[in-house]
Each structure stands twice: as structure tokens, then as C-alpha cells.
Scaffold this motif. Structure first.
Motif, PDB file in Angstrom:
ATOM      1  N   LEU A  65       0.843  -1.192   0.000  1.00  0.00           N
ATOM      2  CA  LEU A  65       0.000   0.000   0.000  1.00  0.00           C
ATOM      3  C   LEU A  65       0.881   1.246   0.000  1.00  0.00           C
ATOM      4  N   SER A  66       0.435   2.267  -0.697  1.00  0.00           N
ATOM      5  CA  SER A  66       1.082   3.575  -0.635  1.00  0.00           C
ATOM      6  C   SER A  66       0.042   4.625  -0.987  1.00  0.00           C
ATOM      7  N   ILE A  67       0.396   5.876  -0.792  1.00  0.00           N
ATOM      8  CA  ILE A  67      -0.499   6.994  -1.110  1.00  0.00           C
ATOM      9  C   ILE A  67       0.098   7.745  -2.289  1.00  0.00           C
ATOM     10  N   LYS A  68      -0.744   8.104  -3.240  1.00  0.00           N
ATOM     11  CA  LYS A  68      -0.200   8.775  -4.412  1.00  0.00           C
ATOM     12  C   LYS A  68      -1.165   9.797  -4.977  1.00  0.00           C
ATOM     13  N   ILE A  69      -0.589  10.762  -5.657  1.00  0.00           N
ATOM     14  CA  ILE A  69      -1.329  11.686  -6.510  1.00  0.00           C
ATOM     15  C   ILE A  69      -1.189  11.188  -7.940  1.00  0.00           C
ATOM     16  N   LEU A  70      -2.325  11.076  -8.634  1.00  0.00           N
ATOM     17  CA  LEU A  70      -2.341  10.787 -10.062  1.00  0.00           C
ATOM     18  C   LEU A  70      -2.945  11.987 -10.765  1.00  0.00           C
ATOM     19  N   GLN A  71      -2.239  12.498 -11.738  1.00  0.00           N
ATOM     20  CA  GLN A  71      -2.717  13.670 -12.465  1.00  0.00           C
ATOM     21  C   GLN A  71      -2.634  13.394 -13.967  1.00  0.00           C
ATOM     22  N   PHE A  72      -3.782  13.529 -14.635  1.00  0.00           N
ATOM     23  CA  PHE A  72      -3.852  13.341 -16.077  1.00  0.00           C
ATOM     24  C   PHE A  72      -3.880  14.704 -16.754  1.00  0.00           C
ATOM     25  N   ILE A  73      -3.065  14.850 -17.788  1.00  0.00           N
ATOM     26  CA  ILE A  73      -2.877  16.127 -18.456  1.00  0.00           C
ATOM     27  C   ILE A  73      -3.670  16.140 -19.758  1.00  0.00           C
ATOM     28  N   MET A  74      -4.582  17.087 -19.892  1.00  0.00           N
ATOM     29  CA  MET A  74      -5.377  17.211 -21.103  1.00  0.00           C
ATOM     30  C   MET A  74      -4.586  17.930 -22.192  1.00  0.00           C
ATOM     31  N   PRO A  75      -4.932  17.713 -23.467  1.00  0.00           N
ATOM     32  CA  PRO A  75      -4.178  18.345 -24.570  1.00  0.00           C
ATOM     33  C   PRO A  75      -4.092  19.855 -24.460  1.00  0.00           C
ATOM     34  N   GLU A  76      -5.108  20.495 -23.886  1.00  0.00           N
ATOM     35  CA  GLU A  76      -5.105  21.953 -23.778  1.00  0.00           C
ATOM     36  C   GLU A  76      -3.948  22.479 -22.925  1.00  0.00           C
ATOM     37  N   ALA A  77      -3.379  21.637 -22.080  1.00  0.00           N
ATOM     38  CA  ALA A  77      -2.280  22.075 -21.212  1.00  0.00           C
ATOM     39  C   ALA A  77      -1.021  22.381 -22.016  1.00  0.00           C
ATOM     40  N   GLY A  78      -0.853  21.702 -23.147  1.00  0.00           N
ATOM     41  CA  GLY A  78       0.319  21.939 -23.980  1.00  0.00           C
ATOM     42  C   GLY A  78       1.589  21.374 -23.379  1.00  0.00           C
ATOM     43  N   PRO A  79       2.703  21.508 -24.074  1.00  0.00           N
ATOM     44  CA  PRO A  79       3.967  20.923 -23.605  1.00  0.00           C
ATOM     45  C   PRO A  79       4.485  21.512 -22.308  1.00  0.00           C
ATOM     46  N   GLY A  80       3.962  22.654 -21.909  1.00  0.00           N
ATOM     47  CA  GLY A  80       4.429  23.286 -20.681  1.00  0.00           C
ATOM     48  C   GLY A  80       4.099  22.525 -19.413  1.00  0.00           C
ATOM     49  N   TRP A  81       3.280  21.463 -19.524  1.00  0.00           N
ATOM     50  CA  TRP A  81       2.947  20.682 -18.318  1.00  0.00           C
ATOM     51  C   TRP A  81       4.194  20.020 -17.747  1.00  0.00           C
ATOM     52  N   CYS A  82       5.190  19.815 -18.575  1.00  0.00           N
ATOM     53  CA  CYS A  82       6.421  19.134 -18.192  1.00  0.00           C
ATOM     54  C   CYS A  82       7.469  20.212 -17.904  1.00  0.00           C
ATOM     55  N   GLY A  83       7.570  20.660 -16.671  1.00  0.00           N
ATOM     56  CA  GLY A  83       8.436  21.775 -16.355  1.00  0.00           C
ATOM     57  C   GLY A  83       9.807  21.367 -15.864  1.00  0.00           C
ATOM     58  N   PRO A  84      10.829  22.208 -16.062  1.00  0.00           N
ATOM     59  CA  PRO A  84      12.179  21.893 -15.598  1.00  0.00           C
ATOM     60  C   PRO A  84      12.304  21.887 -14.076  1.00  0.00           C
ATOM     61  N   ASN A  85      11.325  22.493 -13.391  1.00  0.00           N
ATOM     62  CA  ASN A  85      11.390  22.544 -11.926  1.00  0.00           C
ATOM     63  C   ASN A  85      10.548  21.464 -11.257  1.00  0.00           C
ATOM     64  N   ASP A  86       9.965  20.568 -12.044  1.00  0.00           N
ATOM     65  CA  ASP A  86       9.060  19.568 -11.473  1.00  0.00           C
ATOM     66  C   ASP A  86       9.722  18.714 -10.396  1.00  0.00           C
ATOM     67  N   GLU A  87      10.923  18.235 -10.680  1.00  0.00           N
ATOM     68  CA  GLU A  87      11.593  17.369  -9.707  1.00  0.00           C
ATOM     69  C   GLU A  87      11.845  18.110  -8.402  1.00  0.00           C
ATOM     70  N   ALA A  88      12.318  19.344  -8.483  1.00  0.00           N
ATOM     71  CA  ALA A  88      12.595  20.127  -7.274  1.00  0.00           C
ATOM     72  C   ALA A  88      11.315  20.400  -6.499  1.00  0.00           C
ATOM     73  N   LEU A  89      10.222  20.688  -7.202  1.00  0.00           N
ATOM     74  CA  LEU A  89       8.944  20.918  -6.524  1.00  0.00           C
ATOM     75  C   LEU A  89       8.472  19.649  -5.819  1.00  0.00           C
ATOM     76  N   GLY A  90       8.652  18.514  -6.467  1.00  0.00           N
ATOM     77  CA  GLY A  90       8.287  17.250  -5.826  1.00  0.00           C
ATOM     78  C   GLY A  90       9.096  17.000  -4.571  1.00  0.00           C
ATOM     79  N   ARG A  91      10.382  17.285  -4.631  1.00  0.00           N
ATOM     80  CA  ARG A  91      11.233  17.122  -3.456  1.00  0.00           C
ATOM     81  C   ARG A  91      10.746  17.995  -2.306  1.00  0.00           C
ATOM     82  N   ARG A  92      10.352  19.215  -2.633  1.00  0.00           N
ATOM     83  CA  ARG A  92       9.848  20.118  -1.590  1.00  0.00           C
ATOM     84  C   ARG A  92       8.582  19.566  -0.937  1.00  0.00           C
ATOM     85  N   LEU A  93       7.834  18.755  -1.694  1.00  0.00           N
ATOM     86  CA  LEU A  93       6.605  18.159  -1.162  1.00  0.00           C
ATOM     87  C   LEU A  93       6.854  16.839  -0.444  1.00  0.00           C
TER      88      LEU A  93
END
Length: 235
Positions: A135-163
Motif C-alpha cells: 500500500l502507498s499513497i499517491k497523486i495521479l494527475q492526467f494532463i489534457m491536450p489543452e495544457a500543452g507541452p508546458g505541463w512538463c516543467g524543468p522545476n518539477d523534480e525540485a517541486l516534488g522534493r519540496r513536497l
């Protein structure tokens, strides 16, 4: 060659309660699903309500996470004997197939272990591994086409670490749609998916409360469907 992954975002059928959905998904559906001969890894993620997310968290009731050795096994998994004899017919008993969405993807692992500061502060954190967690707890997030390529940000890993995440994965679409038969033969509903893991619900809540700015920057983005879930590893 990496295994192929299918995320099935499942909507609840009308006329059954949330409890009935989750119970049925675990048994008999999950019990039968374990018998699929081509299935190499199987995780059920069951939605948990949180005040940190808006009403779109109820768009899907659960996510099936299925791994196969190759694209052929994935594409033809509905023809596998257990699937074709039992599971296909069982799905309408608890799922609204019109609202269920499939996403064939490959994983980009941003981080697979807790931050070194979490390991230094607690012996157990250093021993946590997702591949042996029932068992574990997770966030699942699905990205719709309207979000565009910007959904994949260079700071994502650092933001995840902060969380305070223990693992962070981004999923990208794979397998040309021309190779996918039947109801999968259409453009992808999503251009990506994000998965973030914590060991417990308490760890998730404390981590987010400690850095709401990181939560807003990484998770509260437009053109997404986001849910909190309890991930149950079956195989």
C-alpha cells in the motif's frame, strides 16, 4: 526493452455506491485480473477524497495500472483468455465504460527514492521501496491536450522534493494510435500523466501543509484531472 504501461482511468457506473465500486473492483474483478497471463505488474489505485483538490477529483473512481512485456501483449490484452472470458463482461457491472479513459504510456522517473534529508531524519525512510509496498499513497494527475507541452516543467523534480515525495514519475504517450484496435483506436485523451508517492496519508498531508507554494506550483495547474488515491500493489 522497457515494459509497456497502460493506465485505465475508471469511472463509476450509475446506480452503485462508491463502496460497492471499490469492493467489486478488488473482488471479484481484481481477483480475476490477477489471472491474466500476459500481465507482469498490476496496481489498483482507489480514489480518496481530499479538500486539497477541487471537484474534478471525482471524475474517476479508480485507476488501473497494468504493465506488459511488450506492445503486442498490451494492445491485444483484451483478447487474452481470462480477459475475454471473464473480465470484459464484468467491467459494466461497476464501470461506466463511456467515461473510462485509457492511456498507453512510458515512464520517465524523476526520482525513485526519498530526499536525502528525509533519509537522514528517519531510518525507515531509507528502507522504503515502492516495488515492495503493498500500500502507498499517491497523486495521479492526467494532463489534457489543452495544457500543452508546458505541463512538463524543468522545476518539477525540485517541486516534488519540496513536497516530501518518495517517488516521482511523469508518463508520456507511446505506441502509435494506428497500432491500437477497437475503442483504443483514437487520439490519446491525455498528453501526459504525473504520479507522486508518499508512504502514508499522514505523510502526504503533513508534506503538503508544510509547503503549499510547491503544491500550487506543481499540482494546481489548469487542464488536468487530479486525484489522491491509495495504491494497492497486486503484483
Amino acid at each position: 526493452m522497457p515494459r509497456k504501461k497502460l493506465l485505465a482511468a475508471m469511472a463509476r457506473a450509475e446506480g452503485i455506491s462508491s463502496q460497492e465500486f471499490h469492493d467489486h473492483y478488488r473482488h471479484p474483478h481484481g481477483t480475476m485480473g490477477m489471472q491474466i497471463s500476459t500481465l507482469r505488474q498490476y496496481v489498483q489505485s482507489h480514489q480518496i477524497h481530499t479538500d486539497l483538490l477541487d471537484k474534478s477529483q471525482n471524475r474517476f473512481e479508480a485507476i488501473a495500472e497494468l504493465w506488459f512485456d511488450n506492445a503486442n501483449d498490451l494492445i491485444h490484452f483484451r483478447e487474452e483468455p481470462t480477459m475475454s472470458s471473464y473480465l470484459n463482461a464484468d467491467e459494466p457491472n461497476f464501470c461506466d465504460l463511456r467515461k473510462t479513459r485509457l492511456f498507453i504510456c512510458e515512464e520517465e522517473v524523476l526520482s525513485s527514492t526519498p530526499d536525502s534529508r528525509l533519509i537522514e531524519s528517519d531510518y525507515a525512510n531509507g528502507k522504503w521501496r515502492l516495488d515492495n509496498r503493498p500500500l502507498s499513497i499517491k497523486i495521479l494527475q492526467f494532463i489534457m491536450p489543452e495544457a500543452g507541452p508546458g505541463w512538463c516543467g524543468p522545476n518539477d523534480e525540485a517541486l516534488g522534493r519540496r513536497l516530501g515525495i518518495f517517488q516521482h514519475v511523469r508518463c508520456h504517450p507511446t505506441t502509435p494510435t494506428t497500432m491500437v484496435p477497437s475503442r483504443m483506436n483514437r487520439p490519446p485523451d491525455f498528453i501526459g500523466a504525473r504520479e507522486l508517492w508518499w508512504p502514508t496519508l499522514t505523510a502526504f498531508e503533513r508534506s503538503v501543509a508544510a509547503d503549499m507554494d510547491a503544491w500550487r506550483d506543481l499540482i494546481q495547474r489548469p487542464h488536468t484531472y487530479t486525484m489522491l488515491a491509495q495504491a494497492e500493489r497486486w503484483r
